[in-house]
Design an enzyme around this catalytic site. Structure first.
Site, PDB file in Angstrom:
ATOM      1  N   SER A  20     -10.621  -6.004   9.801  1.00 57.48           N
ATOM      2  CA  SER A  20     -11.839  -5.314   9.388  1.00 57.48           C
ATOM      3  C   SER A  20     -12.675  -6.323   8.614  1.00 57.48           C
ATOM      4  O   SER A  20     -12.234  -6.842   7.585  1.00 57.48           O
ATOM      5  CB  SER A  20     -11.486  -4.117   8.504  1.00 57.48           C
ATOM      6  OG  SER A  20     -12.581  -3.255   8.338  1.00 57.48           O
ATOM      7  N   ARG A  55       0.658  -6.789  12.566  1.00 59.69           N
ATOM      8  CA  ARG A  55       0.034  -6.174  13.740  1.00 59.69           C
ATOM      9  C   ARG A  55      -0.167  -7.199  14.859  1.00 59.69           C
ATOM     10  O   ARG A  55      -0.138  -6.847  16.036  1.00 59.69           O
ATOM     11  CB  ARG A  55      -1.288  -5.512  13.353  1.00 59.69           C
ATOM     12  CG  ARG A  55      -1.071  -4.282  12.499  1.00 59.69           C
ATOM     13  CD  ARG A  55      -2.264  -3.357  12.473  1.00 59.69           C
ATOM     14  NE  ARG A  55      -1.990  -2.168  11.670  1.00 59.69           N
ATOM     15  CZ  ARG A  55      -2.788  -1.120  11.578  1.00 59.69           C
ATOM     16  NH1 ARG A  55      -3.935  -1.110  12.246  1.00 59.69           N
ATOM     17  NH2 ARG A  55      -2.468  -0.078  10.832  1.00 59.69           N
ATOM     18  N   GLU A 109      -6.790  -1.225  15.309  1.00 56.91           N
ATOM     19  CA  GLU A 109      -7.390  -2.164  14.360  1.00 56.91           C
ATOM     20  C   GLU A 109      -6.411  -3.262  13.959  1.00 56.91           C
ATOM     21  O   GLU A 109      -5.260  -3.001  13.636  1.00 56.91           O
ATOM     22  CB  GLU A 109      -7.834  -1.412  13.101  1.00 56.91           C
ATOM     23  CG  GLU A 109      -8.448  -2.322  12.043  1.00 56.91           C
ATOM     24  CD  GLU A 109      -8.471  -1.691  10.660  1.00 56.91           C
ATOM     25  OE1 GLU A 109      -8.485  -2.455   9.684  1.00 56.91           O
ATOM     26  OE2 GLU A 109      -8.459  -0.442  10.562  1.00 56.91           O
ATOM     27  N   ARG A 116       0.840  -1.196   0.000  1.00 53.24           N
ATOM     28  CA  ARG A 116       0.000   0.000   0.000  1.00 53.24           C
ATOM     29  C   ARG A 116       0.877   1.248   0.000  1.00 53.24           C
ATOM     30  O   ARG A 116       1.838   1.342   0.763  1.00 53.24           O
ATOM     31  CB  ARG A 116      -0.929   0.022   1.217  1.00 53.24           C
ATOM     32  CG  ARG A 116      -1.917  -1.144   1.205  1.00 53.24           C
ATOM     33  CD  ARG A 116      -2.890  -1.085   2.351  1.00 53.24           C
ATOM     34  NE  ARG A 116      -3.713  -2.286   2.363  1.00 53.24           N
ATOM     35  CZ  ARG A 116      -4.647  -2.550   3.274  1.00 53.24           C
ATOM     36  NH1 ARG A 116      -4.873  -1.691   4.257  1.00 53.24           N
ATOM     37  NH2 ARG A 116      -5.356  -3.660   3.207  1.00 53.24           N
ATOM     38  N   ARG A 141       1.927   1.090  10.327  1.00 53.78           N
ATOM     39  CA  ARG A 141       1.441   1.442   8.989  1.00 53.78           C
ATOM     40  C   ARG A 141       2.611   1.385   8.015  1.00 53.78           C
ATOM     41  O   ARG A 141       3.428   2.302   7.957  1.00 53.78           O
ATOM     42  CB  ARG A 141       0.822   2.840   9.023  1.00 53.78           C
ATOM     43  CG  ARG A 141       0.007   3.186   7.776  1.00 53.78           C
ATOM     44  CD  ARG A 141      -0.530   4.610   7.879  1.00 53.78           C
ATOM     45  NE  ARG A 141      -1.441   4.754   8.987  1.00 53.78           N
ATOM     46  CZ  ARG A 141      -2.754   4.519   8.941  1.00 53.78           C
ATOM     47  NH1 ARG A 141      -3.291   4.106   7.806  1.00 53.78           N
ATOM     48  NH2 ARG A 141      -3.516   4.700   9.995  1.00 53.78           N
TER      49      ARG A 141
END
Length: 423
Positions: free
Chosen positions: A350, A388, A347, A260, A275
Site C-alpha cells: 500500500s 505475502r 494486497e 499487529r 493475516r
C-alpha cells in the site's frame, strides 16, 4: 493533522471532503471551541496591549522623576486577569489540538469517491496469471510439506503465527535481502536499522493513537508499542527536525518485523499466512518537498512494483477510493498480487502520500528557498510485505510434484538453487 486554518477559512468545504471518506466532522463542536478561543484571545490581546501601553507610560514617568504608583497599581491589578486568560487560552488551544488529532486527512482531488474496496478503480495490470495443468493448491497445502508449520506456532504463541523451517525459511530470508539490495542499489534508498518499539507520541505522529490503540501491542507498564510497520520509527527520524531543503528528498528503506493485534479481523483470513500477528516487511519511506510529493508517489509505487516484475509475479494496481483510505493518507495506491490458490488478487503493498498531515503532527519541517520553515511531505509503501511475497511465490511457482520453483532473480541468494522440495 489538518491545518486549522483550513477549518477556519472554509469549514463546510472541509466537512464535505471528510464526508466523502465517511467521516462526520463535528462542526458544532469546532465552532464552539473556535468562538471561545477567539473571545479569550481577543481579551488577552487587548489586556496585553494595555499592559504594554501602561508599562511605557510608567517608564516615561519614572524617567521624568514623577510618581508612577497609580499606573503601576493598574498593571498589577490586570496581572492576575491576564494570567488567568493566558492559562484559559492555552487550555482551549490544547482542546483544539486534541480535536484535530482525531480528524483524518483530506482526500486529494484525484481520489475517486466511494465507500468500500468494490469502489476502487483498477489502474493497470502486469503479468499474465499462469495456466496450470494440475489442480492448484493454496500456500498452506503446498507449504506445509516444505516447512510451514502452523501447529508448532500455535503451541508456542497461539493463532495467527507461523514457524518456517529449512529451505523455505532460507527463501523467506532471501526475499528480504533481495528487496533491500534492489531498493538500495537500483532505487536510491538509504538502508536504516531502527528500534522495534516506539513511544505513544511517535505512534501518534504517523496515525491516531487514540483511534488505533487497540491495533497495537503495548509493553505493559511502559509507554512503548511494538511497531505495526517500519513506517512508525522511520518516519519519526525527521520528528521535530528542520531539514535543509537541498537535502530533500530523503529516501529510506528498512526491514523490520511487524506486530499487529488485528483487532476487528476475527474470522477473516484465518487460514495460513495472509493475516498474522507477526510478519516481516521491507518498508519504503520518502520525505520530500511539497511540490514533488505526487511525482514521488508514482516513483515509490513503481519501486514496489519492480520487485514483483523481477520475481515474475502477476499483479494489478488500484487507486483506493475515499472510503477505503487509511486515516493519514491523502492518496493511496494498493498493489495486489495474483494468488492462484485463492483465485484472486490480494494486497501486497500500500503506497501513500500523506502530504503535510504526518509532518504537522511530528513538527517535521524543511527550510525552503526563502529560508523559511515549511512542513515536508511524507510518503511510504511496502516494498514488499515479505510473508505475502513468499505466499505468492509458493502459489504461483508450485509444481505438480509439490516442489516450488525459484525465480531466476532469487537464485543467487540461495546458492543457485532452482527449486524448494520436501526433504
Amino acid at each position: 493533522m489538518l491545518d486549522v486554518q483550513l477549518l477556519r477559512s472554509d469549514l463546510q468545504a472541509v466537512a464535505k471532503r471528510l464526508a466523502d471518506r465517511g467521516f462526520t466532522l463535528p462542526v458544532a463542536e469546532f465552532e464552539k471551541l473556535e468562538a471561545s478561543r477567539k473571545s479569550v484571545q481577543t481579551e488577552t490581546q487587548e489586556l496585553q496591549a494595555k499592559r504594554n501601553q501602561l508599562s511605557k507610560q510608567i517608564g516615561q514617568l519614572k524617567a521624568k522623576g514623577e510618581d508612577a504608583a497609580q499606573l503601576m497599581a493598574q498593571v498589577s491589578a490586570q496581572a492576575d486577569r491576564l494570567k488567568a486568560l493566558e492559562q484559559e487560552l492555552a487550555a482551549l488551544q490544547g482542546k483544539l489540538d486534541a480535536f484535530l488529532m482525531v480528524i483524518p486527512n483530506l482526500p486529494h482531488a484525484s481520489v475517486p469517491v466511494g465507500n468500500s474496496p468494490e469502489d476502487n478503480p483498477e489502474l493497470r495490470r502486469a503479468g499474465t496469471p499462469r495456466t496450470f495443468d494440475f489442480p492448484v493448491r493454496d500456500h498452506v497445502d503446498v507449504g506445509t510439506a516444505l516447512g510451514l508449520d502452523f501447529e508448532a506456532a500455535n503451541r508456542i504463541s497461539g493463532a495467527r503465527f507461523v514457524v518456517i523451517r529449512g529451505a523455505l525459511a532460507q527463501l523467506h530470508r532471501a526475499l528480504t535481502q533481495f528487496m533491500l539490495d534492489t531498493h538500495t542499489r537500483e532505487h536510491g534508498y538509504t538502508e536504516v536499522y531502527v528500534p522495534y518499539l516506539v513511544t505513544g507520541e511517535c505512534a501518534d505522529g504517523v496515525s491516531s493513537l487514540a483511534k488505533f490503540r487497540d491495533d497495537l501491542f503495548k509493553v505493559e507498564g511502559r509507554d512503548l508499542y511494538l511497531v505495526p510497520t517500519a513506517e512508525y520509527p522511520v518516519t519519526n527520524i525527521v520528528r521535530e527536525a528542520i531539514v535543509a531543503g537541498e537535502k530533500l528528498p530523503l529516501k529510506f528503506v528498512c526491514h523490520t518485523p511487524c506486530f499487529r493485534s488485528e483487532a476487528g479481523s476475527y474470522g477473516k483470513d484465518t487460514r495460513g499466512m495472509i493475516r498474522q500477528h507477526q510478519f516481516e516487511k521491507v518498508e519504503l519511506v520518502q520525505v520530500v518537498h511539497p511540490r514533488r510529493s505526487y511525482q514521488a508517489l508514482e516513483e515509490l509505487t513503481a519501486h514496489a512494483e519492480a520487485i514483483l516484475k523481477m520475481l515474475g509475479l502477476p499483479y494489478r494496481v488500484v487507486t483506493l477510493c475515499t472510503g477505503d483510505m487509511g486515516f493519514s493518507a491523502a492518496k493511496t495506491y494498493d498493489i495486489e498480487v495474483w494468488l492462484p490458490g485463492q483465485d484472486a488478487y490480494r494486497e501486497i503493498s500500500s503506497c501513500s502520500n500523506f502530504e503535510a498531515f504526518q509532518a504537522r503532527r511530528m513538527q517535521a519541517r524543511f527550510r525552503n528557498e526563502k529560508h523559511k520553515t515549511e512542513f515536508v511531505h511524507t510518503l511510504n509503501g511496502s516494498g514488499l510485505a515479505v510473508g505475502r511475497t513468499l505466499i505468492a511465490l509458493i502459489e504461483n511457482y508450485q509444481n505438480a510434484d509439490g516442489s516450488v520453483s525459484i525465480p531466476e532473480a532469487l537464485r543467487p541468494y540461495l546458492g543457485g538453487t532452482s527449486a524448494v522440495r520436501a526433504s
